[in-house]
Write a protein that holds these residues in place. Structure first.
Motif, PDB file in Angstrom:
ATOM      1  N   PHE A  75      13.665  25.628   8.530  1.00 52.64           N
ATOM      2  CA  PHE A  75      13.853  26.917   7.873  1.00 52.64           C
ATOM      3  C   PHE A  75      15.120  26.976   7.024  1.00 52.64           C
ATOM      4  CE2 PHE A  75      11.095  29.923  10.665  1.00 52.64           C
ATOM      5  CZ  PHE A  75      10.011  29.117  10.424  1.00 52.64           C
ATOM      6  N   GLY A  76      16.178  26.306   7.451  1.00 54.51           N
ATOM      7  CA  GLY A  76      17.411  26.365   6.680  1.00 54.51           C
ATOM      8  C   GLY A  76      17.244  25.824   5.274  1.00 54.51           C
ATOM      9  N   ILE A 113       1.410  26.669  25.023  1.00 53.22           N
ATOM     10  CA  ILE A 113       2.029  27.574  24.052  1.00 53.22           C
ATOM     11  C   ILE A 113       1.144  27.779  22.827  1.00 53.22           C
ATOM     12  CG2 ILE A 113       3.938  27.720  22.379  1.00 53.22           C
ATOM     13  CD1 ILE A 113       5.739  26.526  24.505  1.00 53.22           C
ATOM     14  N   CYS A 114       0.993  29.043  22.447  1.00 54.29           N
ATOM     15  CA  CYS A 114       0.268  29.424  21.229  1.00 54.29           C
ATOM     16  C   CYS A 114       1.075  30.551  20.588  1.00 54.29           C
ATOM     17  CB  CYS A 114      -1.152  29.875  21.585  1.00 54.29           C
ATOM     18  SG  CYS A 114      -2.179  30.314  20.168  1.00 54.29           S
ATOM     19  N   PHE A 115       2.110  30.167  19.848  1.00 57.03           N
ATOM     20  CA  PHE A 115       3.095  31.120  19.348  1.00 57.03           C
ATOM     21  C   PHE A 115       3.110  31.154  17.821  1.00 57.03           C
ATOM     22  CE2 PHE A 115       6.239  30.680  23.181  1.00 57.03           C
ATOM     23  CZ  PHE A 115       5.298  31.257  24.008  1.00 57.03           C
ATOM     24  N   GLY A 116       3.483  32.304  17.274  1.00 56.80           N
ATOM     25  CA  GLY A 116       3.751  32.427  15.848  1.00 56.80           C
ATOM     26  C   GLY A 116       2.612  31.946  14.982  1.00 56.80           C
ATOM     27  N   LEU A 143      13.260  36.439  14.824  1.00 48.02           N
ATOM     28  CA  LEU A 143      13.820  35.539  13.815  1.00 48.02           C
ATOM     29  C   LEU A 143      14.237  36.284  12.555  1.00 48.02           C
ATOM     30  CD1 LEU A 143      11.194  32.652  14.111  1.00 48.02           C
ATOM     31  CD2 LEU A 143      13.557  32.611  14.932  1.00 48.02           C
ATOM     32  N   GLY A 144      13.914  37.579  12.497  1.00 46.56           N
ATOM     33  CA  GLY A 144      14.232  38.349  11.299  1.00 46.56           C
ATOM     34  C   GLY A 144      13.270  38.104  10.160  1.00 46.56           C
ATOM     35  N   LEU A 145      12.052  37.656  10.483  1.00 48.87           N
ATOM     36  CA  LEU A 145      11.043  37.369   9.465  1.00 48.87           C
ATOM     37  C   LEU A 145       9.896  38.362   9.551  1.00 48.87           C
ATOM     38  CD1 LEU A 145      10.783  33.494   9.841  1.00 48.87           C
ATOM     39  CD2 LEU A 145      11.839  34.741   7.950  1.00 48.87           C
ATOM     40  N   ALA A 146       9.080  38.376   8.518  1.00 45.99           N
ATOM     41  CA  ALA A 146       7.853  39.171   8.515  1.00 45.99           C
ATOM     42  C   ALA A 146       6.677  38.236   8.257  1.00 45.99           C
ATOM     43  CB  ALA A 146       7.901  40.251   7.434  1.00 45.99           C
ATOM     44  N   THR A 170       7.452  43.916  19.525  1.00 44.22           N
ATOM     45  CA  THR A 170       8.240  43.563  20.715  1.00 44.22           C
ATOM     46  C   THR A 170       8.506  42.071  20.863  1.00 44.22           C
ATOM     47  OG1 THR A 170       6.318  43.259  22.182  1.00 44.22           O
ATOM     48  CG2 THR A 170       7.189  45.518  21.932  1.00 44.22           C
ATOM     49  N   ALA A 171       7.712  41.231  20.197  1.00 48.22           N
ATOM     50  CA  ALA A 171       7.768  39.770  20.385  1.00 48.22           C
ATOM     51  C   ALA A 171       7.447  39.394  21.829  1.00 48.22           C
ATOM     52  CB  ALA A 171       9.111  39.199  19.958  1.00 48.22           C
ATOM     53  N   ALA A 172       6.698  40.245  22.506  1.00 44.96           N
ATOM     54  CA  ALA A 172       6.323  39.988  23.899  1.00 44.96           C
ATOM     55  C   ALA A 172       5.351  38.820  23.988  1.00 44.96           C
ATOM     56  CB  ALA A 172       5.695  41.240  24.505  1.00 44.96           C
TER      57      ALA A 172
END
Length: 266
Positions: A75-76, A113-116, A143-146, A170-172
């Motif tokens: 990302f950077g 894991i099944c994230f993002g 992460l401050g993203l949309a 919530t990012a739950a």
């Protein structure tokens, strides 16, 4: 951003009966997707779905996890400013679209894991099955993203607007049981061997049926969801094509002869 070479960490295997397996092979990073992997994923789904021999595509992750989403380590450099972030997002969107618009049925076989973005590609699939240790999350807010609209489109379709809002706000994390109760999953199974066996069973059942009929049914369901007249017209054309097909004749003959049909996709 132009990809020169396909990323070998997106593996493709094809069986004789038209079942295509697409595996995200980066287990040491929980199958997090780099930019080149996103691009390859889009190209693979577009290519395999367009092949007349393909009857169903199964998406899975190598090792213990399905996919941790986009590789945050990039990302950077690749999402550090608005312009580069939009270009990266376009690669994400292309992958979601290729999976969503595949003309053949798609199945996500989810473990761990099944994230993002991993949740996004699973949501873009038609059917989702998971092991009971699977976990689901949309962590963009941490992460401050949309998320792009088309990624959210798939997640809303998979779990409904209220659950999508809860996850995004919530990012739950949801357990497999919670995801199943919310309609995100078709089924949950005990472990990875059981998942592989059940997904193979469903994929085999799809592959054994008339391909033109299955494609037409998928298009009809998509038209119901989109309410787009163009989608309805496309579904009508695919449905009409089944009436004059050899497979329709074969289906009738097999029924009359009390035998299993042998469909050719024509």
């Amino acid at each position: 951003m132009i990809q020169v070479e396909p990323d070998p960490r997106i593996r493709v295997a094809r069986s004789d009966d038209g079942i295509v397996g697409v595996t995200i092979d980066r287990a040491d990073k929980k199958n997090a997707l780099s930019l080149s992997m996103w691009q390859t994923l889009a190209a693979v789904f577009s290519r395999e779905a367009a092949d007349p021999a393909t009857r169903v595509i199964v998406l899975s992750g190598a090792g213990a996890d399905f996919c941790a989403g986009a590789d945050i380590g990039e990302f950077g450099d690749l999402r550090g400013a608005a312009e580069t972030a939009r270009a990266y997002e376009a690669a994400n969107s292309a992958a979601f679209r290729a999976i969503r618009e595949a003309g053949v049925p798609t199945i996500a076989a989810i473990a761990g894991i099944c994230f993002g973005g991993g949740f996004g590609i699973a949501a873009a699939c038609d059917l989702r099955l998971a092991t009971r240790d699977a976990r689901f999350s949309v962590p963009a807010a941490r992460l401050g993203l949309a998320y792009p609209q088309d990624a959210m489109q798939d997640i809303v379709r998979a779990c409904g607007a209220q659950t999508a809002m809860y996850l995004a706000f919530t990012a739950a994390r949801l357990t497999a049981d919670e995801a199943s109760e919310g309609g995100i999953l078709l089924e949950t199974v005990a472990d990875r061997p059981a998942l592989d066996a059940r997904v193979a069973e469903i994929a085999g059942a799809i592959a054994a049926n008339a391909p033109l009929s299955v494609r037409a049914s998928k298009a009809s369901i998509a038209a119901v969801e989109s309410r787009d007249p163009a989608d309805a017209e496309r579904a009508r054309g695919l449905g009409d094509a089944t009436f004059d097909s050899g497979d329709y004749a074969e289906g009738r003959a097999a029924f009359a002869g009390r035998r299993a049909p042998r469909f050719r996709g024509a």
